[in-house]
Design a protein around this motif. Structure first.
Motif, PDB file in Angstrom:
ATOM      1  N   PRO A  78       0.833  -1.208   0.000  1.00  0.00           N
ATOM      2  CA  PRO A  78       0.000   0.000   0.000  1.00  0.00           C
ATOM      3  C   PRO A  78       0.868   1.259   0.000  1.00  0.00           C
ATOM      4  N   GLY A  79       0.424   2.252  -0.751  1.00  0.00           N
ATOM      5  CA  GLY A  79       1.155   3.519  -0.798  1.00  0.00           C
ATOM      6  C   GLY A  79       2.253   3.560  -1.838  1.00  0.00           C
ATOM      7  N   THR A  80       2.425   2.461  -2.573  1.00  0.00           N
ATOM      8  CA  THR A  80       3.451   2.447  -3.615  1.00  0.00           C
ATOM      9  C   THR A  80       2.773   2.723  -4.955  1.00  0.00           C
ATOM     10  N   LEU A  81       2.538   1.713  -5.756  1.00  0.00           N
ATOM     11  CA  LEU A  81       1.933   1.909  -7.072  1.00  0.00           C
ATOM     12  C   LEU A  81       0.485   2.394  -6.958  1.00  0.00           C
ATOM     13  N   PRO A  82       0.021   3.213  -7.906  1.00  0.00           N
ATOM     14  CA  PRO A  82      -1.371   3.662  -7.904  1.00  0.00           C
ATOM     15  C   PRO A  82      -2.295   2.543  -8.409  1.00  0.00           C
ATOM     16  N   LEU A  83      -2.583   1.611  -7.500  1.00  0.00           N
ATOM     17  CA  LEU A  83      -3.347   0.420  -7.832  1.00  0.00           C
ATOM     18  C   LEU A  83      -4.231   0.070  -6.649  1.00  0.00           C
ATOM     19  N   ARG A  84      -5.540   0.001  -6.903  1.00  0.00           N
ATOM     20  CA  ARG A  84      -6.506  -0.477  -5.914  1.00  0.00           C
ATOM     21  C   ARG A  84      -7.248  -1.638  -6.562  1.00  0.00           C
ATOM     22  N   GLY A  85      -8.068  -2.331  -5.834  1.00  0.00           N
ATOM     23  CA  GLY A  85      -8.838  -3.419  -6.413  1.00  0.00           C
ATOM     24  C   GLY A  85      -9.815  -2.942  -7.474  1.00  0.00           C
ATOM     25  N   ASP A  86     -10.346  -1.736  -7.296  1.00  0.00           N
ATOM     26  CA  ASP A  86     -11.362  -1.221  -8.209  1.00  0.00           C
ATOM     27  C   ASP A  86     -10.814  -0.294  -9.284  1.00  0.00           C
ATOM     28  N   LEU A  87      -9.601   0.211  -9.128  1.00  0.00           N
ATOM     29  CA  LEU A  87      -9.102   1.273  -9.997  1.00  0.00           C
ATOM     30  C   LEU A  87      -7.584   1.242 -10.044  1.00  0.00           C
ATOM     31  N   ALA A  88      -7.031   1.568 -11.219  1.00  0.00           N
ATOM     32  CA  ALA A  88      -5.576   1.627 -11.356  1.00  0.00           C
ATOM     33  C   ALA A  88      -5.206   2.683 -12.384  1.00  0.00           C
ATOM     34  N   HIS A  89      -4.018   3.186 -12.283  1.00  0.00           N
ATOM     35  CA  HIS A  89      -3.434   4.123 -13.249  1.00  0.00           C
ATOM     36  C   HIS A  89      -3.376   3.425 -14.606  1.00  0.00           C
ATOM     37  N   ILE A  90      -3.743   4.105 -15.675  1.00  0.00           N
ATOM     38  CA  ILE A  90      -3.772   3.521 -17.016  1.00  0.00           C
ATOM     39  C   ILE A  90      -2.423   2.928 -17.421  1.00  0.00           C
ATOM     40  N   ALA A  91      -1.329   3.485 -16.945  1.00  0.00           N
ATOM     41  CA  ALA A  91      -0.002   2.981 -17.318  1.00  0.00           C
ATOM     42  C   ALA A  91       0.267   1.590 -16.747  1.00  0.00           C
ATOM     43  N   LEU A  92      -0.553   1.137 -15.805  1.00  0.00           N
ATOM     44  CA  LEU A  92      -0.364  -0.180 -15.195  1.00  0.00           C
ATOM     45  C   LEU A  92      -1.225  -1.262 -15.845  1.00  0.00           C
ATOM     46  N   TRP A 136     -11.966  13.563  -0.093  1.00  0.00           N
ATOM     47  CA  TRP A 136     -10.669  12.925  -0.283  1.00  0.00           C
ATOM     48  C   TRP A 136     -10.314  12.772  -1.757  1.00  0.00           C
ATOM     49  N   ALA A 137      -9.032  12.891  -2.058  1.00  0.00           N
ATOM     50  CA  ALA A 137      -8.511  12.673  -3.403  1.00  0.00           C
ATOM     51  C   ALA A 137      -7.492  11.554  -3.342  1.00  0.00           C
ATOM     52  N   TRP A 138      -7.578  10.625  -4.280  1.00  0.00           N
ATOM     53  CA  TRP A 138      -6.560   9.578  -4.417  1.00  0.00           C
ATOM     54  C   TRP A 138      -5.590  10.088  -5.469  1.00  0.00           C
ATOM     55  N   ILE A 139      -4.324  10.234  -5.100  1.00  0.00           N
ATOM     56  CA  ILE A 139      -3.331  10.845  -5.979  1.00  0.00           C
ATOM     57  C   ILE A 139      -2.086   9.959  -6.069  1.00  0.00           C
ATOM     58  N   ALA A 140      -1.262  10.256  -7.068  1.00  0.00           N
ATOM     59  CA  ALA A 140       0.010   9.561  -7.227  1.00  0.00           C
ATOM     60  C   ALA A 140       1.022  10.531  -7.815  1.00  0.00           C
ATOM     61  N   CYS A 141       2.274  10.182  -7.680  1.00  0.00           N
ATOM     62  CA  CYS A 141       3.364  10.970  -8.271  1.00  0.00           C
ATOM     63  C   CYS A 141       3.767  10.378  -9.614  1.00  0.00           C
ATOM     64  N   GLY A 142       2.855   9.715 -10.277  1.00  0.00           N
ATOM     65  CA  GLY A 142       3.106   9.054 -11.548  1.00  0.00           C
ATOM     66  C   GLY A 142       2.819   7.574 -11.410  1.00  0.00           C
ATOM     67  N   PRO A 143       2.942   6.823 -12.479  1.00  0.00           N
ATOM     68  CA  PRO A 143       2.572   5.412 -12.437  1.00  0.00           C
ATOM     69  C   PRO A 143       3.447   4.547 -11.535  1.00  0.00           C
ATOM     70  N   GLN A 144       4.598   5.035 -11.133  1.00  0.00           N
ATOM     71  CA  GLN A 144       5.457   4.273 -10.221  1.00  0.00           C
ATOM     72  C   GLN A 144       5.265   4.688  -8.768  1.00  0.00           C
ATOM     73  N   GLY A 145       4.334   5.643  -8.523  1.00  0.00           N
ATOM     74  CA  GLY A 145       4.022   6.073  -7.167  1.00  0.00           C
ATOM     75  C   GLY A 145       5.010   7.091  -6.635  1.00  0.00           C
ATOM     76  N   PRO A 146       4.928   7.352  -5.359  1.00  0.00           N
ATOM     77  CA  PRO A 146       4.006   6.802  -4.389  1.00  0.00           C
ATOM     78  C   PRO A 146       2.568   7.268  -4.656  1.00  0.00           C
ATOM     79  N   SER A 147       1.628   6.621  -3.976  1.00  0.00           N
ATOM     80  CA  SER A 147       0.224   6.980  -4.103  1.00  0.00           C
ATOM     81  C   SER A 147      -0.408   7.011  -2.724  1.00  0.00           C
TER      82      SER A 147
END
Length: 117
Positions: A25-39, A92-103
């Protein structure tokens, strides 16, 4: 405001070919329901999102690992840092610093106003 990042959509059929280790958790922008398009070619999610470029506001922001003020802290992002907005729910906003995270999650008020607001 930074220029939007350019992410290409997968060019072939997306599918998993075996077990995939779930990132911490807190690394890649990936959840069970949603993920960054680059992943999309590496991780399975119900939906993929093309992020919106934004920035952290005038004060540093601590990423939370859940949408609660008492949730575990993740990375600290500097004031004015460019981020990618992936999802909003309530305050709340779910954010990331890019597809490699952190998120992680921050309160919407911790983001700089968007240029189209």
């Amino acid at each position: 405001m930074p220029a939007p990042a350019s992410y290409s959509l997968p060019e072939s059929t997306v599918g998993l070919k075996g077990p995939v280790d779930r990132p911490a958790p807190g690394t890649l922008p990936l959840r069970g329901d949603l993920a960054h398009i680059a992943l999309a070619e590496h991780y399975l999610a119900a939906h993929y999102v093309i992020p919106q470029p934004r920035q952290i506001g005038d004060a540093p922001a601590v990423l939370k690992l859940n949408t609660r003020d008492d949730a575990e802290d993740g990375a600290t992002l500097a004031a004015g840092q460019a981020i990618e907005l992936l999802d909003c729910a309530g305050d709340w906003a779910w954010i990331a610093c890019g597809p490699q995270g952190p998120s992680g999650y921050v309160r919407l008020g911790q983001l700089a106003p968007s240029s189209d607001a």
